[in-house]
Design a protein around this motif. Structure first.
Motif, PDB file in Angstrom:
ATOM      1  N   UNK A  61     109.634 -72.543  45.117  1.00 57.98           N
ATOM      2  CA  UNK A  61     111.544 -71.163  44.810  1.00 57.98           C
ATOM      3  C   UNK A  61     111.744 -70.947  45.725  1.00 57.98           C
ATOM      4  N   UNK A  62     113.318 -70.293  45.790  1.00 58.14           N
ATOM      5  CA  UNK A  62     113.957 -69.241  46.538  1.00 58.14           C
ATOM      6  C   UNK A  62     114.611 -68.090  45.630  1.00 58.14           C
ATOM      7  N   UNK A  63     114.453 -67.386  46.577  1.00 60.93           N
ATOM      8  CA  UNK A  63     115.355 -65.898  46.010  1.00 60.93           C
ATOM      9  C   UNK A  63     116.759 -66.107  46.266  1.00 60.93           C
ATOM     10  N   UNK A  64     118.104 -66.256  45.890  1.00 63.57           N
ATOM     11  CA  UNK A  64     119.043 -65.837  46.262  1.00 63.57           C
ATOM     12  C   UNK A  64     119.674 -64.712  44.893  1.00 63.57           C
ATOM     13  N   UNK A  65     121.191 -64.654  45.406  1.00 66.82           N
ATOM     14  CA  UNK A  65     122.182 -63.593  45.083  1.00 66.82           C
ATOM     15  C   UNK A  65     123.065 -64.003  43.998  1.00 66.82           C
ATOM     16  N   UNK A  66     123.593 -63.392  42.963  1.00 65.29           N
ATOM     17  CA  UNK A  66     124.503 -64.530  42.666  1.00 65.29           C
ATOM     18  C   UNK A  66     125.758 -63.468  41.866  1.00 65.29           C
TER      19      UNK A  66
END
Length: 278
Positions: free
Chosen positions: A223-228
């Motif tokens: 899985x990946x990290x992202x902003x929202x």
């Protein structure tokens, strides 16, 4: 007179519709326009999530601070962070207290239904942190029957619960609002391991190699990290502008340089929206 009155009403309705169309068109750009007009992008985060966000001598430090500074340059605005306990961050976004969340968050299907994700900025695969002198934890499966901690309301906690359900004797799980408290309990022997992203715990182990070590291999799904941001039409222009800046940082090497600085290695992350398998 009735005919004239009817024409007047029709003209008034046309004027209202036209004004509404103009208003909706302007409204669709409200978030980006608001940020540009204020000259400031306001970001909600939790500064207990090294190496992304943490306090060093009372001042913010970490990957997020550096990355958002580069994005701010591309957007032509300053960036202001609001530090909150993690369980308060997403509700704060929904309440409109800030423009976006810089946690970052693990990208999941459930979250994607509620929030608009940026492009990925780092790997978020889940793994275990143990005490460096604990020879009983050689693989992730060795937490069977032990006590393990994880962040309250976190995707890492969800992945942990999914994983331990496959073990012959699932461990007791303790949930922490503050990751630093989880690491303190681990160091003191009150729990046997902490589940968090490999990116985070590798940094913690690097900072305190005499105290902590990473259990290899990682147990979580890729899985990946992202902003929202909020998932609405108002936020779409801001999301598009933010993603365009991320693509530029990826292509010119600035993203990789920041990853090496804070994670110890560059990470291959997609420059288009990834398929979410979790």
């Amino acid at each position: 007179m009735k005919i004239l009155a009817g024409w007047k009403r029709s003209l008034m309705m046309l004027a209202v519709c036209a004004a509404g169309a103009v208003s909706l068109g302007a409204h669709a750009e409200d978030e980006l326009a608001k940020v540009k007009q204020a000259g400031e992008l306001v970001v909600g985060t939790e500064m207990q999530f090294a190496p992304f966000d943490f306090l060093e001598n009372g001042q913010q430090a970490g990957f997020n601070k550096d990355l958002f500074a580069e994005v701010g340059k591309e957007l032509g605005v300053k960036v202001r962070f609001i530090d909150l306990p993690w369980p308060s961050v997403l509700p704060g976004l929904e309440a409109g207290k800030f423009d976006m969340v810089g946690g970052p968050l693990t990208m999941t299907k459930a979250r994607a239904e509620r929030y608009a994700f940026s492009l990925p900025i780092a790997d978020a695969t889940d793994a275990l942190l143990k005490r460096a002198n604990d020879a009983s934890l050689k693989t992730s499966a060795d937490i069977s029957g032990k006590v393990v901690g994880a962040g309250k309301s976190s995707a890492q906690l969800d992945q942990l619960k999914t994983y331990i359900a496959t073990l012959p004797k699932p461990p007791e799980v303790r949930e922490y609002v503050d990751n630093n408290q989880a690491y303190a309990d681990l160091a003191a022997g009150r729990i046997s391991a902490v589940a968090n992203s490999l990116t985070n715990i590798a940094y913690v182990a690097k900072q305190r190699p005499d105290t902590f070590a990473v259990v290899q291999p990682a147990f979580g799904a890729k899985v990946y990290f992202a902003y929202c941001l909020r998932k609405d039409a108002d936020s779409k222009p801001l999301l598009d502008a933010f993603n365009a800046a991320l693509v530029k940082l990826n292509k010119d090497g600035r993203l990789a340089a920041l990853q090496k600085k804070w994670f110890g290695t560059a990470m291959d992350v997609p420059t288009t929206e990834p398929t979410l398998n979790y």
